[in-house]
Motif scaffolding. Structure first.
Motif, short mmCIF file in Angstrom:
data_model
loop_
_atom_site.label_atom_id
_atom_site.label_comp_id
_atom_site.label_asym_id
_atom_site.label_seq_id
_atom_site.Cartn_x
_atom_site.Cartn_y
_atom_site.Cartn_z
N LYS A 200 110.10 61.95 81.79
CA LYS A 200 109.37 61.05 82.69
C LYS A 200 109.65 59.60 82.28
O LYS A 200 109.31 59.20 81.16
CB LYS A 200 107.87 61.34 82.63
CG LYS A 200 107.03 60.52 83.59
CD LYS A 200 105.56 60.95 83.50
CE LYS A 200 104.70 60.13 84.46
NZ LYS A 200 103.27 60.53 84.40
N LEU A 224 109.68 55.43 89.34
CA LEU A 224 109.26 56.59 88.55
C LEU A 224 110.13 57.80 88.85
O LEU A 224 110.38 58.13 90.01
CB LEU A 224 107.80 56.92 88.84
CG LEU A 224 107.20 58.11 88.09
CD1 LEU A 224 107.14 57.82 86.59
CD2 LEU A 224 105.81 58.44 88.62
N ILE A 226 110.71 61.93 87.52
CA ILE A 226 110.18 63.04 86.72
C ILE A 226 111.05 64.27 86.93
O ILE A 226 111.22 64.73 88.05
CB ILE A 226 108.72 63.37 87.10
CG1 ILE A 226 107.84 62.12 86.98
CG2 ILE A 226 108.17 64.49 86.22
CD1 ILE A 226 106.44 62.30 87.56
N LYS A 228 111.53 68.21 85.29
CA LYS A 228 111.06 69.27 84.40
C LYS A 228 112.21 70.26 84.21
O LYS A 228 112.86 70.65 85.17
CB LYS A 228 109.86 69.98 85.03
CG LYS A 228 109.25 71.07 84.16
CD LYS A 228 108.05 71.70 84.86
CE LYS A 228 107.43 72.80 84.01
NZ LYS A 228 106.27 73.44 84.68
#
Length: 338
Positions: A200, A224, A226, A228
């Motif tokens: 992140k 931003l 992100i 995973k």
């Protein structure tokens, strides 16, 4: 000298839970203004809500007052280019109905015209396909023709395309609200330190090299991002991973794995196209050089594939998902590594 446009929110133009940037994008859609341009003006304080500075994700209410300050040439239309239809591009249609088209994009295919390539892209094929099927792709799409997101030239996998205005708006809202789930598989150099991890940070354009993106520590220079990931299998110098992107930034997965020191195999922009020996104690330059060179021959593009999509259908409102197999070039490399 700035001009001023005042907009009052009433029952006629109000939509529940709509963000101010989305509202202004719809309000000015006939003037061909991008949402990014509107967001930039919000960021520098040219847009006021009830006389207060706001953020792009502020929600609107009835009786709100928007003051939009803009420069004289703000609404000057950009020059448009004519999209040439191209029937000679082979496209794998994974799914199609009256409202959506799901494409399994092959590596090497550019999605959108630009940088000297205005003929051999997915958009050029779409122009031909719509004409062939007698689909009225309407002016609202401009040059996107219903395309909702992109994949890099050498990334393979699933893409969503809307075939009408209602589908486009509904799916676009899902993208804005991060309701569309996308999964990828990739082969990266070495073995990431953590088996399961969320990367992140903020991604923006690299100032020194405009072709590349870069990770920044704050939102001043980037947006931003992100990602995973989960490790599936390690093969000494390469590791098979599964990724879920929570955001959709340019080159996001490629940038993130380069940032943590595990660039995607054969990524020619972010360092994955070089032989890297540094990752574990089993390395022996003489022993592994031929093996790695064979890997490059088996997969002459970056090892990244978008295999999974899940979202709500724009008409039925039911959740649907699409899963495709690992393409043969990546599969052959995995079998060789075994």
């Amino acid at each position: 000298m700035l001009k001023k446009k005042i907009i009052y929110i009433n029952k006629k133009n109000f939509t529940k839970n709509i963000r101010i940037d989305k509202f202004l994008f719809n309000y000015f859609k006939k003037k061909n203004i991008s949402r990014q341009k509107i967001q930039n003006n919000i960021k520098i304080g040219n847009v006021l809500l009830n006389n207060n500075k706001i953020k792009k994700n502020n929600k609107l209410n009835i009786n709100d007052k928007i003051i939009f300050n803009y420069k004289k040439n703000f609404f000057n239309k950009k020059k448009k280019y004519y999209i040439l239809p191209n029937k000679n591009i082979k496209i794998n249609i994974h799914y199609e109905d009256n409202d959506i088209l799901i494409i399994n994009k092959q590596p090497g295919l550019i999605v959108h015209p630009g940088h000297g390539n205005y003929k051999n892209t997915l958009i050029n094929w779409l122009k031909y396909y719509y004409y062939k099927k007698k689909i009225n792709y309407f002016n609202y799409f401009n040059y996107r023709l219903g395309l909702l997101h992109r994949l890099d030239k050498n990334t393979s996998g699933l893409l969503i395309i809307a075939k009408n205005i209602n589908s486009y708006n509904y799916l676009k809202l899902q993208f804005l609200n991060k309701k569309i789930k996308k999964k990828y598989i990739a082969l990266v150099w070495g073995k990431p330190i953590k088996k399961n991890y969320i990367i992140k940070n903020y991604i923006g354009r690299n100032i020194k090299n405009r072709i590349k993106m870069k990770v920044y520590s704050n939102k001043k220079y980037g947006k931003l991002a992100i990602t995973k990931y989960k490790i599936i299998k390690n093969y000494n110098f390469l590791t098979l991973i599964k990724c879920i992107t929570k955001t959709g930034r340019t080159h996001q997965i490629r940038v993130h794995f380069n940032y943590i020191g595990n660039p995607i195999f054969n990524d020619d922009i972010y360092g994955g196209n070089k032989i890297l020996y540094k990752f574990n104690k089993f390395y022996n330059k003489l022993k592994y050089t031929n093996t790695i060179n064979n890997c490059f021959k088996l997969l002459p593009r970056q090892a990244l594939h978008a295999y999974y999509l899940k979202f709500k259908h724009p008409i039925t409102k039911k959740k649907i998902k699409f899963i495709i197999n690992i393409p043969n070039d990546i599969k052959n490399l995995i079998n060789y590594l075994k």
